[in-house]
Design an enzyme around this catalytic site. Structure first.
Site, PDB file in Angstrom:
ATOM      1  N   ARG A  42       2.017  -1.997 -14.553  1.00 52.37           N
ATOM      2  CA  ARG A  42       3.453  -1.770 -14.761  1.00 52.37           C
ATOM      3  C   ARG A  42       4.148  -3.093 -15.069  1.00 52.37           C
ATOM      4  NH1 ARG A  42       2.546  -1.127  -9.203  1.00 52.37           N
ATOM      5  NH2 ARG A  42       3.690  -2.549  -7.830  1.00 52.37           N
ATOM      6  N   ASP A  67       5.545   1.808 -18.321  1.00 55.22           N
ATOM      7  CA  ASP A  67       6.631   1.986 -17.356  1.00 55.22           C
ATOM      8  C   ASP A  67       6.642   3.439 -16.919  1.00 55.22           C
ATOM      9  OD1 ASP A  67       8.899   2.058 -15.834  1.00 55.22           O
ATOM     10  OD2 ASP A  67      10.269   1.456 -17.446  1.00 55.22           O
ATOM     11  N   GLY A  90      -2.722   4.467  -5.257  1.00 55.48           N
ATOM     12  CA  GLY A  90      -2.624   3.949  -3.898  1.00 55.48           C
ATOM     13  C   GLY A  90      -1.195   3.798  -3.416  1.00 55.48           C
ATOM     14  N   HIS A 133      -0.679  -2.448   7.000  1.00 51.56           N
ATOM     15  CA  HIS A 133      -1.738  -3.264   6.421  1.00 51.56           C
ATOM     16  C   HIS A 133      -3.017  -3.056   7.219  1.00 51.56           C
ATOM     17  CE1 HIS A 133       0.168  -5.424   3.182  1.00 51.56           C
ATOM     18  NE2 HIS A 133       1.215  -5.718   3.949  1.00 51.56           N
ATOM     19  N   ILE A 135      -4.855  -4.650   9.272  1.00 55.31           N
ATOM     20  CA  ILE A 135      -4.979  -4.959  10.697  1.00 55.31           C
ATOM     21  C   ILE A 135      -4.400  -3.847  11.573  1.00 55.31           C
ATOM     22  CG2 ILE A 135      -2.813  -6.274  10.833  1.00 55.31           C
ATOM     23  CD1 ILE A 135      -4.352  -8.223  12.713  1.00 55.31           C
ATOM     24  N   TYR A 137      -4.177  -0.593  10.720  1.00 50.62           N
ATOM     25  CA  TYR A 137      -5.005   0.598  10.596  1.00 50.62           C
ATOM     26  C   TYR A 137      -6.246   0.503  11.487  1.00 50.62           C
ATOM     27  CZ  TYR A 137      -2.214   0.741   6.292  1.00 50.62           C
ATOM     28  OH  TYR A 137      -1.185   0.721   5.382  1.00 50.62           O
ATOM     29  N   ASP A 163      -9.497  -2.175   4.764  1.00 49.27           N
ATOM     30  CA  ASP A 163      -9.234  -1.996   3.337  1.00 49.27           C
ATOM     31  C   ASP A 163     -10.476  -1.587   2.559  1.00 49.27           C
ATOM     32  OD1 ASP A 163      -6.577  -2.543   3.522  1.00 49.27           O
ATOM     33  OD2 ASP A 163      -6.674  -4.553   2.665  1.00 49.27           O
TER      34      ASP A 163
END
Length: 382
Positions: A42, A67, A90, A133, A135, A137, A163
């Protein structure tokens, strides 16, 4: 000898809606395995300020710049989805729906599409709409609390467990399973890959051990979490470290002999003396350098290895012999994994520069609207 090829996923088309972290890594893995991955970047980029020419997670991809907030951009993404096998995104739940490129929109155009969704908290639940983030999770999934020394705060394992292990790899597993279903039954579906789910799943064996009484629910007190003196790391005389994993009795016997403690160490089965055994091992390792201990153990089954840095790892003799790391575009990086005897993965393209492949993708995927709606490629941040 492995036959030449472009990987086991050659012929599979993947659309990746650009994001950060586990989504790009999952798309890279599919690209490494031969898929034609088109990343939809994007205008303005993801906002991290990373020079895209060094972003290895965008290797083996092509990029178009669209876009998604414009009608033309939305239509271009739907046109790509109509021709794709897989779409990965995501964003937080509901974002792609508001943009008009959510699962219902894309599956209406392509009923066989596998729509992969990568989030931390998942598509539903009390925290689904919250930021997060890695950590956080792995903290709520129980994994972070397992890692580190007893009596100290949990050690942060970079963002590998959440991640990439609990997130990216589970997304890829889900996508490949759904892709097989689509090819067999002609029906696509949505894959909800949540980092909390994947990370919790990774702890399955530990939960079983805990239920059987073989694992204490506290840090640094168990066989595999540093509580055991013959499964951990020890400092050497030069400030380096050696990793010890001599769990089985015969491996431990060889370890004790080569370390020179066989005649002085307390019985390894005497749990009350594990602290004393740890001190004996630590004192002995501090008598030589990391290189010297590496030589001592390198031809043994003692299960001891030097702890190498990221820059040192590619030069390790075993990894060098296997080609575990490779050089491409002036960047030393991990080679594609795993390996295939007939359809090996390969590094076909350097990290995709935003918008650089619009013309080629428009031609190859027969989406002429891309040419009209794309923006000029961005300059790399300096």
């Amino acid at each position: 000898m492995a036959a030449a090829g472009n990987g086991p996923l050659a012929g599979i088309r993947v659309v990746e809606l650009a994001g950060i972290g586990p989504g790009p890594f999952a798309a890279m893995l599919l690209g490494d395995l031969g898929a034609d991955v088109v990343r939809v970047d994007r205008p303005g980029g993801p906002g991290l300020g990373i020079d895209p020419q060094y972003d290895i997670t965008n290797r083996n991809k092509r990029s178009v710049l669209l876009d998604l907030k414009s009608p033309e951009g939305r239509e271009a993404v739907l046109a790509l989805a109509e021709r794709a096998d897989v779409l990965l995104e995501g964003n937080r739940p509901g974002v792609t729906e508001r943009l008009g490129v959510g699962p219902e929109d894309c599956l209406a155009r392509n009923p066989k599409l596998v729509y992969g969704r990568m989030t931390g908290w998942g598509q539903d639940g009390p925290l689904a709409d919250r930021a997060g983030h890695d950590i956080g999770y792995i903290a709520v999934a129980g994994a972070l609390g397992m890692i580190g020394r007893a009596g100290e705060p949990p050690a942060v394992p970079a963002n590998l467990i959440g991640d990439y292990a609990g997130g990216s790899l589970y997304l890829v597993i889900g996508v490949l399973a759904a892709l097989q279903h689509a090819r067999t039954h002609g029906t696509g579906q949505v894959v909800d890959a949540a980092i909390v789910d994947g990370t919790a799943h990774l702890t399955s064996m530990i939960h079983g051990m805990m239920a059987a009484g073989g694992w204490q629910d506290r840090r640094g007190a168990n066989l595999l979490d540093g509580g055991c003196p013959f499964y951990g790391s020890y400092e050497t005389s030069d400030g380096g470290h050696m990793a010890v994993g001599a769990l089985e009795p015969r491996f431990y016997a060889e370890f004790a002999e080569l370390l020179g403690i066989a005649d002085v160490a307390p019985d390894r089965n005497d749990f009350d003396r594990w602290g004393e055994l740890r001190a004996v091992i630590a004192d002995r390792f501090r008598t030589r350098t990391r290189t010297e201990w590496t030589v001592v153990f390198e031809d043994s089954d003692a299960c001891v290895a030097p702890v190498l840095s990221l820059r040192e790892a590619p030069a390790h003799p075993h990894l060098a012999a296997r080609g575990t790391f490779t050089g491409a575009g002036g960047i030393t990086q991990p080679a594609p994994a795993p390996r295939f005897s007939v359809t090996p993965g390969s590094l076909r393209r350097p990290p995709a520069m935003p918008g650089a492949d619009t013309g080629d993708v428009a031609r190859d995927w027969d989406v002429p609207a891309l040419t009209a709606t794309s923006q000029p490629p961005q300059e790399a941040p300096r």
